[in-house]
Design an enzyme around this catalytic site. Structure first.
Site, short mmCIF file in Angstrom:
data_model
loop_
_atom_site.label_atom_id
_atom_site.label_comp_id
_atom_site.label_asym_id
_atom_site.label_seq_id
_atom_site.Cartn_x
_atom_site.Cartn_y
_atom_site.Cartn_z
N HIS A 144 -7.25 -8.52 -2.76
CA HIS A 144 -8.57 -7.92 -2.51
C HIS A 144 -8.56 -6.44 -2.84
O HIS A 144 -7.52 -5.79 -2.82
CB HIS A 144 -9.01 -8.13 -1.06
CG HIS A 144 -8.10 -7.46 -0.07
ND1 HIS A 144 -6.92 -8.03 0.35
CD2 HIS A 144 -8.16 -6.25 0.54
CE1 HIS A 144 -6.31 -7.21 1.19
NE2 HIS A 144 -7.03 -6.12 1.31
N ARG B 269 -3.17 -11.99 3.37
CA ARG B 269 -4.48 -11.63 2.83
C ARG B 269 -4.60 -12.13 1.40
O ARG B 269 -3.66 -12.00 0.62
CB ARG B 269 -4.66 -10.10 2.80
CG ARG B 269 -4.75 -9.37 4.13
CD ARG B 269 -5.83 -9.83 5.08
NE ARG B 269 -7.10 -10.23 4.50
CZ ARG B 269 -8.07 -9.39 4.08
NH1 ARG B 269 -7.89 -8.09 4.18
NH2 ARG B 269 -9.20 -9.85 3.60
N TYR C 13 0.84 -1.20 0.00
CA TYR C 13 0.00 0.00 0.00
C TYR C 13 0.87 1.25 0.00
O TYR C 13 1.95 1.27 0.60
CB TYR C 13 -0.88 0.04 1.25
CG TYR C 13 -2.07 -0.87 1.20
CD1 TYR C 13 -3.28 -0.46 0.64
CD2 TYR C 13 -2.01 -2.16 1.74
CE1 TYR C 13 -4.38 -1.29 0.61
CE2 TYR C 13 -3.11 -2.99 1.71
CZ TYR C 13 -4.29 -2.56 1.14
OH TYR C 13 -5.37 -3.39 1.11
N HIS D 253 -10.67 -3.01 -1.50
CA HIS D 253 -11.60 -2.46 -0.52
C HIS D 253 -12.63 -1.60 -1.23
O HIS D 253 -12.27 -0.79 -2.09
CB HIS D 253 -10.86 -1.61 0.51
CG HIS D 253 -9.86 -2.37 1.33
ND1 HIS D 253 -10.18 -2.92 2.56
CD2 HIS D 253 -8.56 -2.68 1.12
CE1 HIS D 253 -9.11 -3.53 3.05
NE2 HIS D 253 -8.10 -3.39 2.20
N TYR E 298 -0.69 -10.08 0.44
CA TYR E 298 0.36 -9.53 1.31
C TYR E 298 0.27 -10.14 2.70
O TYR E 298 -0.80 -10.56 3.13
CB TYR E 298 0.29 -7.99 1.36
CG TYR E 298 -1.01 -7.41 1.86
CD1 TYR E 298 -1.29 -7.29 3.22
CD2 TYR E 298 -1.97 -6.93 0.95
CE1 TYR E 298 -2.48 -6.72 3.67
CE2 TYR E 298 -3.15 -6.37 1.40
CZ TYR E 298 -3.41 -6.27 2.75
OH TYR E 298 -4.58 -5.72 3.19
FE LIG Z 1 -6.26 -4.50 2.40
#
Ligand SMILES: [Fe+2]
Lengths: 186, 242
Positions: free
Chosen positions: B160, B157, B108, B162, B147
């Site tokens: 995905h 995870r 991110y 959000h 990640y």
């Molecule tokens: Fe996330």
């Protein structure tokens, strides 16, 4: 039409600020307008400021949270086009959120009841699986017989009331613990 | 001017519990008390709506909306599209959808994300769209990477995106995540698996859509979203336009 099941909620995760308040998250390029930053400019009414923190069950401030605000103007009128919508992210080091807005007017309900002035709040963060609805009322502006507050046991009612001080209003959101905030299924 | 309607109560059996012990963060952040319900009032029956004028020209295109000098984000090019409906099956038009995600390496653009995968100088990771009259939406991006995350074990995870979704009423407000068909991490993920209903997890899983896939250009994934349904009319002509 056939009833469709609501899509399941998932946590907003630790990076909700990227998606909802990208300028606050430090994205240097992107949208020309971050939403939810102009409550006070968009609504007529007396300027007020509410400060607080979201506190978890360990007593620690939530640093990755977001408070959303929905409210009418000072006369109790709701608007379209994003007016009356605000966003107050938790500060990444202190957890403090700051809501700069106007005092909302009392709202007359469909059955003619008067609701004390309040903000609708919606809380999301990592670890919150379904966004939490709550309200902020004002310590110097609460009717004894408010229809929503009257439903709540007196010891918990205070969790919804922002306290007026010399520096504006103060309201912490407690996710757990003795002072757990009242959340609504609305 | 619009009619304001009652909102059908939420069916919590379709959602994760407030505390899902395998998702460690929820242990200290999920409220203990049951939420208190009451009949829909003006405050919840209304909600923020936005005009198309809030959008910039590239808000719907994460491939380029953070890119410099005509560049493009690195990673598998995808278009995500679908229809936003309410619980009665009605399309929800003019609704804002915001999305955010990691880059193709699983990183991110955030100062607290210190994962080994590098940032992509041409990828910011957020976008937004407003649904059309038929409730449809579409945005372009790169497929995000899986990640690792701190949850007490070797947790990764699934890939995905959000989603933050607005309806007509503040009580319809929803944040969720979209997964990708065939990802083995979905079955291993304490966040996805916090949803008690396997069919509900499946509904958060986007399907490869070869019909909307553009040859030699970009693959399409289909993801439909459903908000809570509305009931009887409560008020008429109560909202003020600008
Ligand atoms: Fe996330």
């Amino acid at each position: 039409m056939a009833k469709l099941p609501e899509s399941a909620s998932q946590t907003a995760g630790p990076y909700v600020h990227i998606g909802c308040v990208p300028e606050f998250a430090g994205l240097e390029r992107g949208y020309h307008s971050q939403l939810g930053t102009s409550l006070r400019a968009d609504l007529t009414g007396d300027p007020i400021t509410i400060r607080g923190r979201i506190i978890d069950g360990m007593g620690d401030p939530v640093l990755d949270g977001l408070v959303e605000i929905w409210q009418p103007d000072g006369a109790g009128t709701f608007y379209t086009n994003g007016k009356g919508f605000g966003r107050a992210p938790s500060h990444a080091e202190t957890g403090e959120f700051v809501i700069e807005t106007v005092m909302p007017g009392a709202v007359i309900d469909q059955n003619g009841t008067l609701q004390s002035p309040h903000l609708a709040l919606w809380i999301v963060a990592r670890g919150i699986n379904v966004g939490l609805h709550t309200r902020a009322y004002f310590s110097d502006n609460v009717a004894e017989d408010d229809p929503i507050l009257s439903m709540i046991e007196p010891t918990r009612r205070t969790t919804l009331i922002a306290q007026k001080g010399s520096n504006g209003y103060q309201l912490d959101i407690h996710l757990q613990g003795e002072k757990e905030t009242v959340f609504f299924d609305v | 001017m619009s009619k304001l309607t009652d909102i059908i109560p939420r069916d919590f059996s379709l959602h994760p519990p407030r505390i899902a012990p395998d998702y460690r963060s929820s242990r200290s952040r999920g409220p203990i008390h049951k939420p208190i319900g009451f009949a829909t009032t003006m405050t919840e029956a209304t909600g923020p709506t936005f005009g198309h004028d809030v959008l910039g020209p590239n808000d719907h295109d994460l491939l380029i909306n953070h890119a410099v000098d005509g560049g493009s984000a690195i990673g598998p090019r995808i278009v995500v599209h679908g229809v936003l409906r309410d619980g009665d099956g009605r399309p929800v038009p003019n609704a804002l959808i915001e999305v955010w995600q990691a880059n193709a390496g699983g990183r991110y653009r955030h100062k607290k994300d210190a994962y080994l995968a590098p940032l992509d100088p041409n990828f910011g990771g957020c976008g937004r769209v407003i649904t059309g009259e038929d409730g449809s939406y579409s945005f372009r991006t790169v497929q995000p990477g899986a990640y690792p995350w701190p949850n007490g074990g070797n947790d990764w995870r699934p890939a995905h995106i959000h989603f933050s979704v607005f309806g007509m009423a503040f009580s319809q407000r929803l944040i969720t995540q979209m997964y990708f068909e065939g990802d083995p991490h979905i079955a291993l993920c304490p966040i996805a698996q916090s949803i008690p209903d396997a069919a509900a997890i499946d509904r958060l899983t986007a399907r490869l859509d070869m019909e909307a896939t553009m040859p030699m250009d970009i693959r399409a994934f289909r993801f439909d979203i459903v908000l809570r349904g509305r009931g009887a009319t409560l008020f008429e002509n109560q909202m003020e336009g600008t």
